[in-house]
Write a protein that holds these residues in place. Structure first.
Motif, PDB file in Angstrom:
ATOM      1  N   LEU A   1      34.873  -8.839   9.879  1.00  0.00           N
ATOM      2  CA  LEU A   1      35.356  -7.459   9.974  1.00  0.00           C
ATOM      3  C   LEU A   1      34.376  -6.563  10.730  1.00  0.00           C
ATOM      4  O   LEU A   1      34.781  -5.679  11.486  1.00  0.00           O
ATOM      5  CB  LEU A   1      35.609  -6.896   8.572  1.00  0.00           C
ATOM      6  CG  LEU A   1      36.783  -7.545   7.823  1.00  0.00           C
ATOM      7  CD1 LEU A   1      36.805  -7.109   6.366  1.00  0.00           C
ATOM      8  CD2 LEU A   1      38.113  -7.211   8.503  1.00  0.00           C
ATOM      9  N   ILE A   2      33.075  -6.801  10.546  1.00  0.00           N
ATOM     10  CA  ILE A   2      32.080  -6.042  11.322  1.00  0.00           C
ATOM     11  C   ILE A   2      32.195  -6.398  12.800  1.00  0.00           C
ATOM     12  O   ILE A   2      32.091  -5.537  13.676  1.00  0.00           O
ATOM     13  CB  ILE A   2      30.659  -6.308  10.791  1.00  0.00           C
ATOM     14  CG1 ILE A   2      30.522  -5.818   9.347  1.00  0.00           C
ATOM     15  CG2 ILE A   2      29.620  -5.609  11.663  1.00  0.00           C
ATOM     16  CD1 ILE A   2      29.193  -6.144   8.704  1.00  0.00           C
ATOM     17  N   LEU A   3      32.453  -7.688  13.078  1.00  0.00           N
ATOM     18  CA  LEU A   3      32.658  -8.126  14.465  1.00  0.00           C
ATOM     19  C   LEU A   3      33.908  -7.468  15.054  1.00  0.00           C
ATOM     20  O   LEU A   3      33.909  -7.043  16.225  1.00  0.00           O
ATOM     21  CB  LEU A   3      32.777  -9.649  14.516  1.00  0.00           C
ATOM     22  CG  LEU A   3      33.021 -10.274  15.887  1.00  0.00           C
ATOM     23  CD1 LEU A   3      31.863  -9.966  16.834  1.00  0.00           C
ATOM     24  CD2 LEU A   3      33.226 -11.784  15.767  1.00  0.00           C
ATOM     25  N   LEU A   4      34.971  -7.368  14.254  1.00  0.00           N
ATOM     26  CA  LEU A   4      36.198  -6.711  14.710  1.00  0.00           C
ATOM     27  C   LEU A   4      35.936  -5.247  15.047  1.00  0.00           C
ATOM     28  O   LEU A   4      36.417  -4.740  16.070  1.00  0.00           O
ATOM     29  CB  LEU A   4      37.274  -6.815  13.622  1.00  0.00           C
ATOM     30  CG  LEU A   4      38.601  -6.090  13.891  1.00  0.00           C
ATOM     31  CD1 LEU A   4      39.309  -6.702  15.093  1.00  0.00           C
ATOM     32  CD2 LEU A   4      39.503  -6.141  12.655  1.00  0.00           C
ATOM     33  N   TYR A   5      35.135  -4.577  14.208  1.00  0.00           N
ATOM     34  CA  TYR A   5      34.799  -3.177  14.466  1.00  0.00           C
ATOM     35  C   TYR A   5      33.964  -3.036  15.745  1.00  0.00           C
ATOM     36  O   TYR A   5      34.194  -2.130  16.557  1.00  0.00           O
ATOM     37  CB  TYR A   5      34.029  -2.611  13.272  1.00  0.00           C
ATOM     38  CG  TYR A   5      33.347  -1.292  13.545  1.00  0.00           C
ATOM     39  CD1 TYR A   5      34.082  -0.129  13.746  1.00  0.00           C
ATOM     40  CD2 TYR A   5      31.955  -1.211  13.601  1.00  0.00           C
ATOM     41  CE1 TYR A   5      33.449   1.090  13.996  1.00  0.00           C
ATOM     42  CE2 TYR A   5      31.317  -0.003  13.848  1.00  0.00           C
ATOM     43  CZ  TYR A   5      32.069   1.134  14.046  1.00  0.00           C
ATOM     44  OH  TYR A   5      31.436   2.328  14.299  1.00  0.00           O
ATOM     45  N   ALA A   6      33.010  -3.941  15.934  1.00  0.00           N
ATOM     46  CA  ALA A   6      32.136  -3.866  17.111  1.00  0.00           C
ATOM     47  C   ALA A   6      32.912  -4.081  18.404  1.00  0.00           C
ATOM     48  O   ALA A   6      32.559  -3.534  19.449  1.00  0.00           O
ATOM     49  CB  ALA A   6      31.007  -4.887  16.993  1.00  0.00           C
ATOM     50  N   SER A   7      33.974  -4.889  18.332  1.00  0.00           N
ATOM     51  CA  SER A   7      34.746  -5.208  19.541  1.00  0.00           C
ATOM     52  C   SER A   7      36.074  -4.471  19.602  1.00  0.00           C
ATOM     53  O   SER A   7      36.931  -4.805  20.431  1.00  0.00           O
ATOM     54  CB  SER A   7      34.994  -6.718  19.600  1.00  0.00           C
ATOM     55  OG  SER A   7      35.701  -7.169  18.454  1.00  0.00           O
ATOM     56  N   ALA A   8      36.280  -3.477  18.728  1.00  0.00           N
ATOM     57  CA  ALA A   8      37.564  -2.779  18.645  1.00  0.00           C
ATOM     58  C   ALA A   8      37.892  -2.054  19.950  1.00  0.00           C
ATOM     59  O   ALA A   8      37.030  -1.403  20.543  1.00  0.00           O
ATOM     60  CB  ALA A   8      37.547  -1.796  17.489  1.00  0.00           C
ATOM     61  N   LEU A   9      39.159  -2.175  20.364  1.00  0.00           N
ATOM     62  CA  LEU A   9      39.621  -1.502  21.584  1.00  0.00           C
ATOM     63  C   LEU A   9      40.413  -0.241  21.280  1.00  0.00           C
ATOM     64  O   LEU A   9      40.694   0.547  22.185  1.00  0.00           O
ATOM     65  CB  LEU A   9      40.490  -2.470  22.402  1.00  0.00           C
ATOM     66  CG  LEU A   9      39.800  -3.759  22.869  1.00  0.00           C
ATOM     67  CD1 LEU A   9      40.798  -4.651  23.596  1.00  0.00           C
ATOM     68  CD2 LEU A   9      38.604  -3.443  23.757  1.00  0.00           C
ATOM     69  N   SER A  10      40.791  -0.060  20.008  1.00  0.00           N
ATOM     70  CA  SER A  10      41.537   1.139  19.608  1.00  0.00           C
ATOM     71  C   SER A  10      41.087   1.566  18.226  1.00  0.00           C
ATOM     72  O   SER A  10      40.502   0.775  17.463  1.00  0.00           O
ATOM     73  CB  SER A  10      43.045   0.872  19.618  1.00  0.00           C
ATOM     74  OG  SER A  10      43.403   0.003  18.553  1.00  0.00           O
ATOM     75  N   ILE A  11      41.381   2.797  17.891  1.00  0.00           N
ATOM     76  CA  ILE A  11      40.974   3.335  16.594  1.00  0.00           C
ATOM     77  C   ILE A  11      41.691   2.637  15.451  1.00  0.00           C
ATOM     78  O   ILE A  11      41.157   2.531  14.333  1.00  0.00           O
ATOM     79  CB  ILE A  11      41.234   4.861  16.550  1.00  0.00           C
ATOM     80  CG1 ILE A  11      40.597   5.485  15.302  1.00  0.00           C
ATOM     81  CG2 ILE A  11      42.719   5.155  16.593  1.00  0.00           C
ATOM     82  CD1 ILE A  11      39.103   5.376  15.246  1.00  0.00           C
ATOM     83  N   TRP A  12      42.888   2.097  15.714  1.00  0.00           N
ATOM     84  CA  TRP A  12      43.631   1.425  14.649  1.00  0.00           C
ATOM     85  C   TRP A  12      42.984   0.107  14.252  1.00  0.00           C
ATOM     86  O   TRP A  12      43.116  -0.330  13.097  1.00  0.00           O
ATOM     87  CB  TRP A  12      45.083   1.222  15.068  1.00  0.00           C
ATOM     88  CG  TRP A  12      45.765   2.530  15.316  1.00  0.00           C
ATOM     89  CD1 TRP A  12      46.208   3.036  16.497  1.00  0.00           C
ATOM     90  CD2 TRP A  12      46.024   3.542  14.328  1.00  0.00           C
ATOM     91  NE1 TRP A  12      46.741   4.287  16.334  1.00  0.00           N
ATOM     92  CE2 TRP A  12      46.643   4.631  15.007  1.00  0.00           C
ATOM     93  CE3 TRP A  12      45.811   3.642  12.957  1.00  0.00           C
ATOM     94  CZ2 TRP A  12      47.026   5.784  14.343  1.00  0.00           C
ATOM     95  CZ3 TRP A  12      46.192   4.802  12.297  1.00  0.00           C
ATOM     96  CH2 TRP A  12      46.793   5.847  12.990  1.00  0.00           C
TER      97      TRP A  12
END
Length: 427
Positions: free
Chosen positions: A317-328
């Motif tokens: 989940l931290i990796l998902l946040y670091a690589s997030a392309l949108s606020i959602w």
């Protein structure tokens, strides 16, 4: 115990968000405010182990009452602080003795079986978190009134005095604890009965049967006993558990460090949205604490496996946040991270007590708090350095630390699964 824990964080969270505004209104510079805040953290770092160990020696009742009353004194002094010097003085008793939740957790670990401990600790954390969610709202409302900060501080001190009364009224008698043991023992096996007998002695110490004798010992004798117990922790084979706790704490703190600034730089959202998102995550953390019972039953009370899976989910989940392309995607990661971090913290606490043994639960919880305090000191520095390279730098570093914690858990799998083969060295 759930009610005082709720009131504890409710009172504290009313005051803490207003403290920086108050100290600046007294004429302090940003540097002085930062130094006072750091001194409080350093006092917590060194005092948590000693106070936790002291609670093992004199009993939970007296140590918990002392911590509550001295914390009340600190918040009362805060309500009379009209200069920066008085403000700094008021933080001393709170910095040294504000370990009320840790001692309450140690008392709970004395009173419940190992099988029920994750469920009870989860509910305890949920009750505390509700107080932390509601407190800032009430504190913000009171701050709008004339002399609002002083009124809020006095209310917080009054809440601690109320907690002292509630703790004094708890059923400390050996008869009550003995009846509870009989009910639990009838459900268990022979090995569980042995643990019940051992826990009976622990409860006697908690309610003062043993602690009252230790309470009137020479202070130097108490200090010597505390140092012996801390040496036992230092010489025990528990370093890997505390290292996992440190790495996961820093990883989560890196996720939340500069959270509002990072979202503004990456997605252009306002700080208000970040505040709502953090409140949303806190509310989900409360729900996760309430769901720990069904989750542990689903895992057949295998704390190690649950900790490993929750840590792996936290890392993803931290990796998902670091690589997030949108606020959602950030909202999605925050939603599930609230569950994984709440479960992970409770499982780490349970492993510390299971492997280290209930004989020194206060000491173990105190050391754990000290380790977390180290993380709070280290994380802002690492986040600042990583932020220089990229807004995604702090969470990316957190992913690496979480992976290191998972690797350590895999390396020491046999110890975690053996449940208690590793014990503290005898004094």
């Amino acid at each position: 115990l759930f009610l005082p824990s709720f009131q504890d964080l409710f009172g504290v969270s009313m005051v803490v968000p207003l403290m920086n505004l108050h100290i600046k209104s007294l004429g302090a510079s940003h540097t002085v405010a930062g130094i006072i805040g750091s001194l409080y953290g350093i006092m917590q770092l060194f005092s948590s182990t000693f106070v936790g160990c002291w609670s093992d020696i004199v009993g939970r009742r007296y140590s918990l009452l002392a911590c509550i009353l001295l914390s009340a004194l600190g918040y009362f002094l805060l309500g009379t602080s009209t200069t920066v010097f008085l403000f700094a003085i008021s933080r001393v008793p709170v910095g040294i003795f504000k370990h009320t939740l840790s001692i309450s957790k140690a008392l709970l670990s004395d009173l419940v079986s190992e099988r029920d401990r994750p469920l009870v600790m989860g509910r305890f954390n949920a009750a505390s978190s509700v107080g932390f969610i509601l407190g800032p709202v009430v504190g913000g409302y009171l701050a709008e009134l004339e002399d609002g900060f002083y009124q809020t501080s006095f209310i917080c001190a009054s809440i601690f005095l109320l907690n002292a009364g509630l703790v004094w009224m708890l059923p400390w008698s050996e008869e009550n604890t003995g009846n509870r043991e009989c009910q639990q023992g009838s459900k268990g096996t022979e090995s569980f009965s042995a643990k019940a007998n051992r826990d009976q002695r622990l409860k006697s110490a908690a309610n003062g049967a043993v602690g009252s004798d230790r309470l009137f010992e020479s202070p130097w004798m108490q200090v010597a006993t505390v140092l012996k117990r801390i040496k036992g922790i230092a010489c025990s084979d528990l370093w890997d558990i505390f290292l996992v706790r440190l790495l996961m704490s820093v990883a989560i703190l890196l996720y939340y460090s500069n959270f509002s600034l990072s979202l503004e730089e990456r997605f252009g959202v306002k700080p208000l949205f970040s505040g709502y998102l953090m409140s949303y995550s806190s509310a989900l953390g409360v729900l996760a604490g309430c769901l720990l019972g069904p989750i542990t039953r689903l895992y057949q009370h295998n704390t190690y496996r649950l900790l490993l899976h929750s840590s792996a989910l936290t890392c993803l989940l931290i990796l998902l946040y670091a690589s997030a392309l949108s606020i959602w995607m950030v909202v999605l990661s925050s939603t599930f991270l609230a569950f994984s971090t709440t479960i992970g913290r409770t499982c780490l606490l349970d492993l510390e007590l299971t492997i280290g043994g209930n004989e020194a639960s206060g000491t173990l919880l105190g050391v754990g708090q000290s380790v977390t305090s180290v993380g709070r000191i280290v994380a802002p520095l690492l986040a600042g350095i990583a932020q220089e390279f990229s807004p995604c730098g702090p969470p990316s570093l957190g992913v690496g630390l979480a992976l290191a914690a998972i690797l350590i858990m895999n390396t020491n799998k046999q110890k975690y699964c053996s449940h208690g083969n590793v014990k503290l060295k005898k004094q």
